[in-house]
Scaffold this motif. Structure first.
Motif, PDB file in Angstrom:
ATOM      1  N   LEU A   1       0.808  -1.215   0.000  1.00  0.00           N
ATOM      2  CA  LEU A   1       0.000   0.000   0.000  1.00  0.00           C
ATOM      3  C   LEU A   1       0.844   1.269   0.000  1.00  0.00           C
ATOM      4  N   ARG A   2       2.074   1.146   0.457  1.00  0.00           N
ATOM      5  CA  ARG A   2       2.944   2.312   0.609  1.00  0.00           C
ATOM      6  C   ARG A   2       3.661   2.667  -0.684  1.00  0.00           C
ATOM      7  N   GLU A   3       3.813   3.962  -0.868  1.00  0.00           N
ATOM      8  CA  GLU A   3       4.593   4.470  -1.994  1.00  0.00           C
ATOM      9  C   GLU A   3       6.076   4.265  -1.669  1.00  0.00           C
ATOM     10  N   LYS A   4       6.834   3.872  -2.659  1.00  0.00           N
ATOM     11  CA  LYS A   4       8.283   3.731  -2.474  1.00  0.00           C
ATOM     12  C   LYS A   4       8.913   5.104  -2.658  1.00  0.00           C
ATOM     13  N   LEU A   5       9.558   5.601  -1.621  1.00  0.00           N
ATOM     14  CA  LEU A   5      10.193   6.908  -1.677  1.00  0.00           C
ATOM     15  C   LEU A   5      11.645   6.745  -2.103  1.00  0.00           C
TER      16      LEU A   5
ATOM     17  N   PRO B   1       6.995   6.510   4.462  1.00  0.00           N
ATOM     18  CA  PRO B   1       5.949   6.014   3.562  1.00  0.00           C
ATOM     19  C   PRO B   1       4.608   5.774   4.263  1.00  0.00           C
ATOM     20  N   VAL B   2       4.641   5.317   5.510  1.00  0.00           N
ATOM     21  CA  VAL B   2       3.384   5.110   6.246  1.00  0.00           C
ATOM     22  C   VAL B   2       2.698   6.452   6.481  1.00  0.00           C
ATOM     23  N   LEU B   3       3.462   7.448   6.916  1.00  0.00           N
ATOM     24  CA  LEU B   3       2.870   8.767   7.151  1.00  0.00           C
ATOM     25  C   LEU B   3       2.333   9.378   5.860  1.00  0.00           C
ATOM     26  N   LYS B   4       3.028   9.148   4.769  1.00  0.00           N
ATOM     27  CA  LYS B   4       2.550   9.654   3.472  1.00  0.00           C
ATOM     28  C   LYS B   4       1.254   8.951   3.072  1.00  0.00           C
ATOM     29  N   LEU B   5       1.195   7.644   3.274  1.00  0.00           N
ATOM     30  CA  LEU B   5      -0.012   6.875   2.970  1.00  0.00           C
ATOM     31  C   LEU B   5      -1.209   7.392   3.773  1.00  0.00           C
ATOM     32  N   GLN B   6      -0.981   7.735   5.015  1.00  0.00           N
ATOM     33  CA  GLN B   6      -2.063   8.151   5.911  1.00  0.00           C
ATOM     34  C   GLN B   6      -2.280   9.660   5.945  1.00  0.00           C
ATOM     35  N   ASN B   7      -1.642  10.378   5.050  1.00  0.00           N
ATOM     36  CA  ASN B   7      -1.671  11.835   5.079  1.00  0.00           C
ATOM     37  C   ASN B   7      -3.088  12.414   5.142  1.00  0.00           C
ATOM     38  N   ASP B   8      -3.966  11.995   4.259  1.00  0.00           N
ATOM     39  CA  ASP B   8      -5.320  12.569   4.223  1.00  0.00           C
ATOM     40  C   ASP B   8      -6.076  12.314   5.522  1.00  0.00           C
ATOM     41  N   ILE B   9      -5.926  11.126   6.065  1.00  0.00           N
ATOM     42  CA  ILE B   9      -6.604  10.787   7.316  1.00  0.00           C
ATOM     43  C   ILE B   9      -6.016  11.595   8.468  1.00  0.00           C
ATOM     44  N   SER B  10      -4.704  11.764   8.473  1.00  0.00           N
ATOM     45  CA  SER B  10      -4.052  12.553   9.531  1.00  0.00           C
ATOM     46  C   SER B  10      -4.529  14.001   9.496  1.00  0.00           C
ATOM     47  N   LEU B  11      -4.607  14.575   8.304  1.00  0.00           N
ATOM     48  CA  LEU B  11      -5.092  15.952   8.187  1.00  0.00           C
ATOM     49  C   LEU B  11      -6.541  16.068   8.650  1.00  0.00           C
TER      50      LEU B  11
ATOM     51  N   ASP C   1      -0.583  17.113  24.083  1.00  0.00           N
ATOM     52  CA  ASP C   1      -1.801  16.309  24.207  1.00  0.00           C
ATOM     53  C   ASP C   1      -1.463  14.834  23.978  1.00  0.00           C
ATOM     54  N   ASN C   2      -1.302  14.117  25.090  1.00  0.00           N
ATOM     55  CA  ASN C   2      -0.887  12.713  24.994  1.00  0.00           C
ATOM     56  C   ASN C   2      -1.897  11.840  24.260  1.00  0.00           C
ATOM     57  N   ALA C   3      -3.172  12.125  24.422  1.00  0.00           N
ATOM     58  CA  ALA C   3      -4.186  11.318  23.728  1.00  0.00           C
ATOM     59  C   ALA C   3      -4.058  11.498  22.217  1.00  0.00           C
ATOM     60  N   LEU C   4      -3.838  12.728  21.773  1.00  0.00           N
ATOM     61  CA  LEU C   4      -3.666  13.003  20.350  1.00  0.00           C
ATOM     62  C   LEU C   4      -2.395  12.338  19.830  1.00  0.00           C
ATOM     63  N   ARG C   5      -1.307  12.506  20.562  1.00  0.00           N
ATOM     64  CA  ARG C   5      -0.033  11.880  20.179  1.00  0.00           C
ATOM     65  C   ARG C   5      -0.197  10.367  20.047  1.00  0.00           C
ATOM     66  N   ASN C   6      -0.809   9.769  21.056  1.00  0.00           N
ATOM     67  CA  ASN C   6      -0.970   8.315  21.058  1.00  0.00           C
ATOM     68  C   ASN C   6      -1.872   7.839  19.929  1.00  0.00           C
ATOM     69  N   THR C   7      -2.854   8.639  19.566  1.00  0.00           N
ATOM     70  CA  THR C   7      -3.717   8.285  18.437  1.00  0.00           C
ATOM     71  C   THR C   7      -2.900   8.236  17.152  1.00  0.00           C
ATOM     72  N   PHE C   8      -2.102   9.267  16.919  1.00  0.00           N
ATOM     73  CA  PHE C   8      -1.286   9.297  15.704  1.00  0.00           C
ATOM     74  C   PHE C   8      -0.211   8.209  15.707  1.00  0.00           C
ATOM     75  N   ILE C   9       0.402   7.975  16.845  1.00  0.00           N
ATOM     76  CA  ILE C   9       1.405   6.919  16.933  1.00  0.00           C
ATOM     77  C   ILE C   9       0.746   5.563  16.675  1.00  0.00           C
ATOM     78  N   GLY C  10      -0.417   5.347  17.257  1.00  0.00           N
ATOM     79  CA  GLY C  10      -1.142   4.089  17.048  1.00  0.00           C
ATOM     80  C   GLY C  10      -1.535   3.884  15.599  1.00  0.00           C
ATOM     81  N   MET C  11      -1.986   4.967  14.949  1.00  0.00           N
ATOM     82  CA  MET C  11      -2.327   4.872  13.523  1.00  0.00           C
ATOM     83  C   MET C  11      -1.103   4.453  12.708  1.00  0.00           C
ATOM     84  N   THR C  12       0.042   4.986  13.076  1.00  0.00           N
ATOM     85  CA  THR C  12       1.274   4.722  12.337  1.00  0.00           C
ATOM     86  C   THR C  12       1.759   3.298  12.572  1.00  0.00           C
TER      87      THR C  12
END
Length: 124
Positions: A7-11, A32-42, A75-86
Motif C-alpha cells: 500500500l505504501r509508496e516507495k520513496l 511512507p506510512v505517514l505519506k499513505l495516511q496523510n489525508d486521514i491525519s489531516l 496532548d498525549n491522547a492526540l499523540r498516542n492516536t497518531f502513533i497508534g495509527m502509524t
C-alpha cells in the motif's frame, strides 16, 4: 494477497554509508506510512483543532503553527492516536524494529507528522 507494504509508496531517498539503522527505518518505513495516511491525519487533526478551538480556521498562520506544535507535544491522547495509527500499519518485522527503540521512533513519528501538518495548513 496485498500486504501492508504494498500500500505504501516507495520513496526515493538517498542512502549513504553513514546512514544509521534508525534513519533507514524512518525513511524506508515511517515516512511512507505517514505519506499513505496523510489525508486521514489531516482530517483527524482538523477535527481535533475545531473541537479544541472553534475559531481555528480564522487564526493567523503563526497561531495555527503554534497550536499544531503545542497540541502534538502536549496532548498525549492526540499523540498516542497518531502513533497508534502509524504503528498499526507496520509489518511484524517492522514492529520488532520499532519495539527496539520505541521512544526514539515515537519522537520521530510526531516530529515528521508535525512538519507534514504544518506544511499543509491550507487543507486544515
Amino acid at each position: 494477497m496485498i500486504n501492508k507494504t504494498d500500500l505504501r509508496e516507495k520513496l526515493d531517498l538517498p542512502i549513504f554509508d553513514s546512514t544509521s539503522k534508525t534513519e533507514l527505518f524512518q525513511n524506508r518505513t515511517l515516512r511512507p506510512v505517514l505519506k499513505l495516511q496523510n489525508d486521514i491525519s489531516l482530517m483527524l487533526f482538523k477535527d481535533y483543532a475545531l473541537r479544541k478551538t472553534s475559531d481555528f480556521e480564522t487564526l493567523k498562520k503563526e497561531k495555527k503553527i503554534l497550536f499544531i506544535d503545542q497540541s502534538l507535544q502536549k496532548d498525549n491522547a492526540l499523540r498516542n492516536t497518531f502513533i497508534g495509527m502509524t504503528i498499526g500499519m507496520l509489518t511484524q518485522e517492522e514492529m520488532e524494529i520499532y519495539l527496539s527503540d520505541i521512544k526514539s521512533f515515537n519522537k520521530r513519528i510526531i516530529s515528521m507528522l508535525t512538519e507534514r501538518i504544518k506544511s499543509q495548513l491550507e487543507f486544515i
